[in-house]
Scaffold this motif. Sequence first.
Motif, PDB file in Angstrom:
ATOM      1  N   ILE A 221     -24.417  -7.130   9.937  1.00 37.04           N
ATOM      2  CA  ILE A 221     -25.730  -6.754  10.478  1.00 37.04           C
ATOM      3  C   ILE A 221     -25.608  -5.585  11.452  1.00 37.04           C
ATOM      4  O   ILE A 221     -26.400  -4.649  11.441  1.00 37.04           O
ATOM      5  CB  ILE A 221     -26.392  -7.961  11.164  1.00 37.04           C
ATOM      6  CG1 ILE A 221     -26.622  -9.083  10.153  1.00 37.04           C
ATOM      7  CG2 ILE A 221     -27.708  -7.562  11.818  1.00 37.04           C
ATOM      8  CD1 ILE A 221     -27.504  -8.713   8.987  1.00 37.04           C
ATOM      9  N   MET A 222     -24.611  -5.633  12.336  1.00 37.19           N
ATOM     10  CA  MET A 222     -24.500  -4.616  13.389  1.00 37.19           C
ATOM     11  C   MET A 222     -23.857  -3.319  12.919  1.00 37.19           C
ATOM     12  O   MET A 222     -24.189  -2.241  13.411  1.00 37.19           O
ATOM     13  CB  MET A 222     -23.704  -5.178  14.571  1.00 37.19           C
ATOM     14  CG  MET A 222     -24.439  -6.233  15.339  1.00 37.19           C
ATOM     15  SD  MET A 222     -26.056  -5.652  15.871  1.00 37.19           S
ATOM     16  CE  MET A 222     -26.812  -7.165  16.383  1.00 37.19           C
ATOM     17  N   LYS A 223     -22.916  -3.395  12.001  1.00 36.29           N
ATOM     18  CA  LYS A 223     -22.185  -2.224  11.527  1.00 36.29           C
ATOM     19  C   LYS A 223     -21.627  -1.425  12.708  1.00 36.29           C
ATOM     20  O   LYS A 223     -20.793  -1.924  13.433  1.00 36.29           O
ATOM     21  CB  LYS A 223     -23.068  -1.375  10.614  1.00 36.29           C
ATOM     22  CG  LYS A 223     -23.393  -2.069   9.291  1.00 36.29           C
ATOM     23  CD  LYS A 223     -24.084  -1.154   8.342  1.00 36.29           C
ATOM     24  CE  LYS A 223     -24.357  -1.863   7.017  1.00 36.29           C
ATOM     25  NZ  LYS A 223     -23.126  -2.212   6.307  1.00 36.29           N
ATOM     26  N   ASP A 224     -22.126  -0.202  12.956  1.00 35.68           N
ATOM     27  CA  ASP A 224     -21.549   0.630  14.010  1.00 35.68           C
ATOM     28  C   ASP A 224     -22.419   0.691  15.267  1.00 35.68           C
ATOM     29  O   ASP A 224     -22.230   1.588  16.098  1.00 35.68           O
ATOM     30  CB  ASP A 224     -21.308   2.054  13.494  1.00 35.68           C
ATOM     31  CG  ASP A 224     -22.600   2.703  12.990  1.00 35.68           C
ATOM     32  OD1 ASP A 224     -23.620   1.994  12.874  1.00 35.68           O
ATOM     33  OD2 ASP A 224     -22.574   3.915  12.708  1.00 35.68           O
ATOM     34  N   ASN A 225     -23.363  -0.225  15.409  1.00 32.40           N
ATOM     35  CA  ASN A 225     -24.218  -0.230  16.606  1.00 32.40           C
ATOM     36  C   ASN A 225     -23.462  -0.890  17.752  1.00 32.40           C
ATOM     37  O   ASN A 225     -23.617  -2.081  18.040  1.00 32.40           O
ATOM     38  CB  ASN A 225     -25.528  -0.960  16.327  1.00 32.40           C
ATOM     39  CG  ASN A 225     -26.537  -0.775  17.447  1.00 32.40           C
ATOM     40  OD1 ASN A 225     -26.214  -0.238  18.507  1.00 32.40           O
ATOM     41  ND2 ASN A 225     -27.754  -1.226  17.221  1.00 32.40           N
ATOM     42  N   TYR A 226     -22.652  -0.120  18.448  1.00 35.18           N
ATOM     43  CA  TYR A 226     -21.739  -0.629  19.470  1.00 35.18           C
ATOM     44  C   TYR A 226     -22.474  -1.346  20.594  1.00 35.18           C
ATOM     45  O   TYR A 226     -21.996  -2.347  21.130  1.00 35.18           O
ATOM     46  CB  TYR A 226     -20.926   0.536  20.036  1.00 35.18           C
ATOM     47  CG  TYR A 226     -19.915   0.160  21.074  1.00 35.18           C
ATOM     48  CD1 TYR A 226     -18.657  -0.309  20.702  1.00 35.18           C
ATOM     49  CD2 TYR A 226     -20.204   0.277  22.432  1.00 35.18           C
ATOM     50  CE1 TYR A 226     -17.719  -0.653  21.658  1.00 35.18           C
ATOM     51  CE2 TYR A 226     -19.280  -0.065  23.390  1.00 35.18           C
ATOM     52  CZ  TYR A 226     -18.038  -0.531  23.002  1.00 35.18           C
ATOM     53  OH  TYR A 226     -17.123  -0.879  23.947  1.00 35.18           O
ATOM     54  N   SER A 227     -23.648  -0.861  20.970  1.00 34.03           N
ATOM     55  CA  SER A 227     -24.366  -1.429  22.113  1.00 34.03           C
ATOM     56  C   SER A 227     -24.885  -2.832  21.839  1.00 34.03           C
ATOM     57  O   SER A 227     -25.221  -3.560  22.779  1.00 34.03           O
ATOM     58  CB  SER A 227     -25.539  -0.520  22.511  1.00 34.03           C
ATOM     59  OG  SER A 227     -26.465  -0.405  21.448  1.00 34.03           O
ATOM     60  N   ASN A 228     -24.956  -3.235  20.565  1.00 29.65           N
ATOM     61  CA  ASN A 228     -25.443  -4.571  20.228  1.00 29.65           C
ATOM     62  C   ASN A 228     -24.341  -5.468  19.674  1.00 29.65           C
ATOM     63  O   ASN A 228     -24.635  -6.493  19.049  1.00 29.65           O
ATOM     64  CB  ASN A 228     -26.589  -4.482  19.208  1.00 29.65           C
ATOM     65  CG  ASN A 228     -27.904  -4.110  19.852  1.00 29.65           C
ATOM     66  OD1 ASN A 228     -28.071  -4.229  21.065  1.00 29.65           O
ATOM     67  ND2 ASN A 228     -28.843  -3.647  19.057  1.00 29.65           N
ATOM     68  N   TYR A 229     -23.096  -5.105  19.894  1.00 33.18           N
ATOM     69  CA  TYR A 229     -21.988  -5.951  19.448  1.00 33.18           C
ATOM     70  C   TYR A 229     -22.033  -7.302  20.155  1.00 33.18           C
ATOM     71  O   TYR A 229     -22.415  -7.400  21.324  1.00 33.18           O
ATOM     72  CB  TYR A 229     -20.655  -5.279  19.757  1.00 33.18           C
ATOM     73  CG  TYR A 229     -20.143  -4.364  18.666  1.00 33.18           C
ATOM     74  CD1 TYR A 229     -20.975  -3.922  17.655  1.00 33.18           C
ATOM     75  CD2 TYR A 229     -18.822  -3.937  18.666  1.00 33.18           C
ATOM     76  CE1 TYR A 229     -20.501  -3.083  16.662  1.00 33.18           C
ATOM     77  CE2 TYR A 229     -18.342  -3.087  17.678  1.00 33.18           C
ATOM     78  CZ  TYR A 229     -19.194  -2.664  16.675  1.00 33.18           C
ATOM     79  OH  TYR A 229     -18.727  -1.838  15.702  1.00 33.18           O
ATOM     80  N   THR A 230     -21.615  -8.321  19.420  1.00 33.89           N
ATOM     81  CA  THR A 230     -21.387  -9.626  20.035  1.00 33.89           C
ATOM     82  C   THR A 230     -19.927  -9.724  20.459  1.00 33.89           C
ATOM     83  O   THR A 230     -19.118  -8.838  20.181  1.00 33.89           O
ATOM     84  CB  THR A 230     -21.731 -10.763  19.064  1.00 33.89           C
ATOM     85  OG1 THR A 230     -20.911 -10.641  17.885  1.00 33.89           O
ATOM     86  CG2 THR A 230     -23.206 -10.709  18.666  1.00 33.89           C
ATOM     87  N   ILE A 231     -19.592 -10.814  21.109  1.00 36.06           N
ATOM     88  CA  ILE A 231     -18.254 -10.958  21.673  1.00 36.06           C
ATOM     89  C   ILE A 231     -17.175 -10.982  20.589  1.00 36.06           C
ATOM     90  O   ILE A 231     -16.079 -10.455  20.771  1.00 36.06           O
ATOM     91  CB  ILE A 231     -18.183 -12.222  22.551  1.00 36.06           C
ATOM     92  CG1 ILE A 231     -17.107 -12.072  23.617  1.00 36.06           C
ATOM     93  CG2 ILE A 231     -17.978 -13.474  21.735  1.00 36.06           C
ATOM     94  CD1 ILE A 231     -17.518 -11.216  24.765  1.00 36.06           C
ATOM     95  N   ALA A 232     -17.486 -11.588  19.438  1.00 36.24           N
ATOM     96  CA  ALA A 232     -16.493 -11.659  18.362  1.00 36.24           C
ATOM     97  C   ALA A 232     -16.182 -10.272  17.808  1.00 36.24           C
ATOM     98  O   ALA A 232     -15.011  -9.930  17.565  1.00 36.24           O
ATOM     99  CB  ALA A 232     -16.998 -12.570  17.248  1.00 36.24           C
ATOM    100  N   LEU A 233     -17.207  -9.460  17.615  1.00 34.61           N
ATOM    101  CA  LEU A 233     -17.001  -8.097  17.123  1.00 34.61           C
ATOM    102  C   LEU A 233     -16.229  -7.258  18.134  1.00 34.61           C
ATOM    103  O   LEU A 233     -15.317  -6.512  17.779  1.00 34.61           O
ATOM    104  CB  LEU A 233     -18.347  -7.439  16.837  1.00 34.61           C
ATOM    105  CG  LEU A 233     -19.111  -7.896  15.595  1.00 34.61           C
ATOM    106  CD1 LEU A 233     -20.450  -7.191  15.518  1.00 34.61           C
ATOM    107  CD2 LEU A 233     -18.303  -7.624  14.345  1.00 34.61           C
ATOM    108  N   GLY A 234     -16.623  -7.369  19.401  1.00 34.54           N
ATOM    109  CA  GLY A 234     -15.982  -6.571  20.433  1.00 34.54           C
ATOM    110  C   GLY A 234     -14.508  -6.899  20.592  1.00 34.54           C
ATOM    111  O   GLY A 234     -13.660  -5.999  20.677  1.00 34.54           O
ATOM    112  N   LEU A 235     -14.187  -8.188  20.631  1.00 39.25           N
ATOM    113  CA  LEU A 235     -12.788  -8.582  20.779  1.00 39.25           C
ATOM    114  C   LEU A 235     -11.957  -8.148  19.580  1.00 39.25           C
ATOM    115  O   LEU A 235     -10.780  -7.791  19.721  1.00 39.25           O
ATOM    116  CB  LEU A 235     -12.692 -10.098  20.973  1.00 39.25           C
ATOM    117  CG  LEU A 235     -13.176 -10.636  22.326  1.00 39.25           C
ATOM    118  CD1 LEU A 235     -13.090 -12.160  22.354  1.00 39.25           C
ATOM    119  CD2 LEU A 235     -12.374 -10.048  23.479  1.00 39.25           C
ATOM    120  N   PHE A 236     -12.565  -8.177  18.404  1.00 42.85           N
ATOM    121  CA  PHE A 236     -11.828  -7.728  17.222  1.00 42.85           C
ATOM    122  C   PHE A 236     -11.458  -6.255  17.325  1.00 42.85           C
ATOM    123  O   PHE A 236     -10.388  -5.832  16.862  1.00 42.85           O
ATOM    124  CB  PHE A 236     -12.659  -7.977  15.965  1.00 42.85           C
ATOM    125  CG  PHE A 236     -11.975  -7.567  14.692  1.00 42.85           C
ATOM    126  CD1 PHE A 236     -10.970  -8.353  14.145  1.00 42.85           C
ATOM    127  CD2 PHE A 236     -12.319  -6.388  14.039  1.00 42.85           C
ATOM    128  CE1 PHE A 236     -10.328  -7.984  12.972  1.00 42.85           C
ATOM    129  CE2 PHE A 236     -11.687  -6.006  12.875  1.00 42.85           C
ATOM    130  CZ  PHE A 236     -10.686  -6.808  12.334  1.00 42.85           C
TER     131      PHE A 236
END
Length: 284
Positions: A221-236
């Motif tokens: 859903i988020m793809k490259d929208n960094y400002s809306n990353y969740t914690i799982a995406l960010g930690l990855f």
Amino acid sequence: MKSMKTRRTLANITIYVLLIVLSILWLLPIVYLVITSFRGEPGAWLDGYVIPKEWTIGNYTRLFTDTSQFNYPLWFKNTLVVAILSCIISTIFVLFTSYAFSRLRFKMRRPMMNIVLVLGMFPGFMSVIAIYHLVKLIGLDQSLSALVLIYSGSAGLSYYIMKGFFDTIPRELDESANLDGCTNWQIFTKITIPLSRPVITYTVMTTFSAPWVDFIIASVIMKDNYSNYTIALGLFRMLERESVTQWWTAFCAGAVLVSIPIATLFLLMQKNYVEGITGGSVKG
């Protein structure tokens, strides 16, 4: 008689030893994660030792001060907002669906229950591409609102646990309330919900935890929208080849912090949760 008692004792000892071994195997990764989060030496390799030579809390402070590359506070806030909203909406959906299937009698009730039960057995990621195109069609792609809708939209499919709990509540209570002039809504809000605190607690905990651990749906859903990353995406992102060496210990610290909201919720609701496992809805 003595040999039977001896065999029983040996069996109990074997079970205890097995449980201890399994507990150690389960705790080892957690212990390693916590230890590494306080490690002062950089790098993602053990280098022949596990216990850090230098201890520090700098990995935790770095998460909240060095946000130029990885904005951990923003990810944490995004995930917390999504988790709270999804938890509230999902719990309401499950309550309504379960109560309708448990207490109301209507045409196609049984086929609908079977269809919903079968659909609930399929993992959500099987339809994630179709869901992405749907949210993109309505202009919600790469938004936190899309995640809230996705996490809570299918909540009613997991009705069967709460419905089973509602089935244990005696119908005589509903009939008595009807004789006293109560409507179905009053019965639901004043009788069923207060008696169902254990299973509601279970639903709250599971729906709150889902956004914290989900990666597949959030990444699509988020793809490259960094400002809306969740914690799982960010930690990855911290584990990518170009950053894992410098950010591995900070990643471990972030993974430890992720557990705090879930552990706090469990501790606050532990009493009702234990009642939901060990007891029924009405004690005689």
